[in-house]
Design an enzyme around this catalytic site. Structure first.
Site, PDB file in Angstrom:
ATOM      1  N   ASP A 135      42.404  28.966  46.794  1.00 32.43           N
ATOM      2  CA  ASP A 135      42.621  30.373  47.144  1.00 32.43           C
ATOM      3  C   ASP A 135      43.133  30.445  48.585  1.00 32.43           C
ATOM      4  O   ASP A 135      42.919  29.515  49.371  1.00 32.43           O
ATOM      5  CB  ASP A 135      41.292  31.150  47.084  1.00 32.43           C
ATOM      6  CG  ASP A 135      40.865  31.488  45.656  1.00 32.43           C
ATOM      7  OD1 ASP A 135      41.661  31.302  44.727  1.00 32.43           O
ATOM      8  OD2 ASP A 135      39.723  31.951  45.496  1.00 32.43           O
ATOM      9  N   MET A 136      43.784  31.562  48.924  1.00 29.18           N
ATOM     10  CA  MET A 136      44.211  31.746  50.317  1.00 29.18           C
ATOM     11  C   MET A 136      43.382  32.857  50.931  1.00 29.18           C
ATOM     12  O   MET A 136      43.203  33.913  50.328  1.00 29.18           O
ATOM     13  CB  MET A 136      45.703  32.083  50.377  1.00 29.18           C
ATOM     14  CG  MET A 136      46.292  31.968  51.759  1.00 29.18           C
ATOM     15  SD  MET A 136      46.152  30.301  52.443  1.00 29.18           S
ATOM     16  CE  MET A 136      47.569  29.488  51.725  1.00 29.18           C
ATOM     17  N   ARG A 185      50.527  30.339  43.169  1.00 32.68           N
ATOM     18  CA  ARG A 185      50.059  31.674  42.784  1.00 32.68           C
ATOM     19  C   ARG A 185      50.547  32.665  43.839  1.00 32.68           C
ATOM     20  O   ARG A 185      50.265  32.503  45.023  1.00 32.68           O
ATOM     21  CB  ARG A 185      48.534  31.709  42.741  1.00 32.68           C
ATOM     22  CG  ARG A 185      47.978  33.098  42.365  1.00 32.68           C
ATOM     23  CD  ARG A 185      46.499  33.235  42.712  1.00 32.68           C
ATOM     24  NE  ARG A 185      45.655  32.328  41.962  1.00 32.68           N
ATOM     25  CZ  ARG A 185      44.410  31.987  42.352  1.00 32.68           C
ATOM     26  NH1 ARG A 185      43.902  32.489  43.463  1.00 32.68           N
ATOM     27  NH2 ARG A 185      43.696  31.165  41.633  1.00 32.68           N
ATOM     28  N   LYS A 188      49.532  39.780  46.380  1.00 29.21           N
ATOM     29  CA  LYS A 188      49.976  40.709  47.433  1.00 29.21           C
ATOM     30  C   LYS A 188      49.221  40.446  48.734  1.00 29.21           C
ATOM     31  O   LYS A 188      49.745  40.663  49.811  1.00 29.21           O
ATOM     32  CB  LYS A 188      49.767  42.153  46.969  1.00 29.21           C
ATOM     33  CG  LYS A 188      50.760  42.566  45.888  1.00 29.21           C
ATOM     34  CD  LYS A 188      50.769  44.064  45.654  1.00 29.21           C
ATOM     35  CE  LYS A 188      51.667  44.412  44.481  1.00 29.21           C
ATOM     36  NZ  LYS A 188      51.619  45.851  44.143  1.00 29.21           N
ATOM     37  N   GLY A 189      47.970  39.996  48.643  1.00 30.09           N
ATOM     38  CA  GLY A 189      47.173  39.732  49.859  1.00 30.09           C
ATOM     39  C   GLY A 189      46.021  40.709  49.944  1.00 30.09           C
ATOM     40  O   GLY A 189      46.231  41.926  49.915  1.00 30.09           O
ATOM     41  N   ALA A 190      44.794  40.177  50.034  1.00 30.97           N
ATOM     42  CA  ALA A 190      43.600  41.025  49.944  1.00 30.97           C
ATOM     43  C   ALA A 190      42.906  41.217  51.286  1.00 30.97           C
ATOM     44  O   ALA A 190      41.871  41.876  51.340  1.00 30.97           O
ATOM     45  CB  ALA A 190      42.626  40.400  48.949  1.00 30.97           C
ATOM     46  N   ARG A 290      37.552  44.299  46.192  1.00 24.54           N
ATOM     47  CA  ARG A 290      37.962  44.984  44.948  1.00 24.54           C
ATOM     48  C   ARG A 290      37.868  46.495  45.140  1.00 24.54           C
ATOM     49  O   ARG A 290      38.700  47.241  44.654  1.00 24.54           O
ATOM     50  CB  ARG A 290      37.100  44.551  43.749  1.00 24.54           C
ATOM     51  CG  ARG A 290      37.105  43.065  43.431  1.00 24.54           C
ATOM     52  CD  ARG A 290      38.441  42.486  43.025  1.00 24.54           C
ATOM     53  NE  ARG A 290      39.464  42.224  43.994  1.00 24.54           N
ATOM     54  CZ  ARG A 290      39.564  41.142  44.786  1.00 24.54           C
ATOM     55  NH1 ARG A 290      38.682  40.209  44.766  1.00 24.54           N
ATOM     56  NH2 ARG A 290      40.591  41.007  45.606  1.00 24.54           N
TER      57      ARG A 290
END
Ligand code: FDA
Length: 308
Positions: A135-136, A185, A188-190, A290
């Site tokens: 994951d990033m 993957r 959009k970036g969280a 989320r």
């Protein structure tokens, strides 16, 4: 406006204690988190596999600040991989790993510690024919994470990488990866990022995402288009057709508990759809991100609190 506030809240330890102590929250969390134990995650994955979907399992945790905590997360992944293998799920599912949970932020040699732990996870994953994606996290971790992904790929070529469309650096990271054939993957970036490093307006992020997905589809990489945005998904299908990619040459990815109808529509059309299945007790940061993504989720959460 609420999004940035919630993203700030995702890093607040005071709010974290208050939210975690509230039993009602758990019911809302259950929509996005498969459960606390490995078995719950594996059961959720098997249900999804039975519907023709694939999965990526994520043991929740991030920003671990001590060596014992990082080792504990590594051990949870090793146990999970065995459990997945026993359940016959290892080849259909993959695992997603956050390097900050494996010690990346530890002072001094965090990068090396995270590399050593994730390497052990990759060895165990390879033994049961399971794939790993890193994951990033926020922009301060991108160089370290890309470097670790590159090192892992020399030994485990299928190790996946995540690129975030909101980051201004992503077009050059994409260009660097575009002839490598690796699994990428695109999200959009969280994370809440400063103006200097990330696009702030949704329209700019969407444009960057659409551009990124076209570059990925045109490249030799294996594109993992991770979004619930119907416009981006249509773009992805069009771009896949333009570059003659068959259904097995790319995939859509969505989060557990989000956009179920869209997910089923694409799976029915014959697209490969992978669901990101988080589990564990350390759900606070993940859950707050989320909520930040969709104001309606916050309303749902507040209503549950009000109902008590
Ligand atoms: P956008 O936010 O524009 O939403 C499009 C539509 O999707 C919304 O209108 C809504 O209908 C629906 N939607 C989106 N989020 C929702 C939610 N939480 N609840 C309900 N509906 C929602 N990020 C990151 O920085 N690093 C990472 O490693 C990952 N990994 C990852 C894996 C997978 C499989 C996915 C799908 C996403 C991530 N992300 C991520 C998160 C990503 O960066 C992004 O924050 C979310 O996917 C939301 O963005 P969308 O692309 O869905 O678009």
């Amino acid at each position: 406006m609420l999004g940035p506030v919630l993203l700030r809240a995702s890093r607040s330890t005071r709010l974290r204690s208050a939210v975690e102590a509230n039993g009602i929250t758990r019911k809302v969390v259950n929509r996005f988190v498969a459960g606390e134990e490995d078995d719950a995650a594996v059961t959720a994955a098997r249900h999804l596999h039975a519907r023709g979907l694939t999965t990526t399992l994520d043991f929740l945790g991030e920003d671990v600040t001590d060596h014992a905590g990082a080792r504990a997360v590594r051990d949870r992944y090793l146990a999970l991989l065995l459990r997945m293998h026993e359940a016959g799920a290892a080849e259909v599912a993959e695992v997603s790993v956050k390097l900050s949970a494996l010690g990346q932020a530890l002072p001094g040699d965090g990068h090396t510690i995270a590399l050593s732990h994730v390497r052990e996870i990759c060895v165990a994953a390879e033994a049961v024919a399971c794939q790993v994606t890193l994951d990033m996290e926020d922009h301060t971790t991108v160089d370290s994470t890309l470097e670790i992904a590159g090192l892992l790929r020399s030994e485990f070529p299928t190790t996946g990488t995540v690129l975030q469309a909101n980051l201004r650096r992503t077009p050059s990271d994409l260009a660097a990866l575009s002839r490598s054939g690796v699994r990428v993957r695109l999200v959009k970036g969280a994370y809440r990022e400063p103006k200097g490093v990330a696009h702030q307006r949704k329209a700019e992020v969407d444009e960057a995402y659409a551009h990124g997905l076209r570059v990925l589809m045109a490249s030799t990489c294996y594109p993992m288009i991770a979004t619930h945005d119907p416009v981006m998904l249509r773009e992805a299908v069009t771009a896949a057709a333009r570059y003659d990619r068959s259904a097995s040459d790319w995939e859509i990815q969505m989060l557990y508990g989000v956009a179920g109808r869209l997910r089923d529509e694409y799976a029915t059309q014959g697209c490969q759809v992978r669901i990101y299945v988080p589990f564990g007790t350390d759900w606070y940061g993940y859950f707050m991100r989320r909520l930040a993504e969709r104001p309606a989720n916050l309303t749902f959460f507040l209503r549950a609190l009000a109902r008590g």
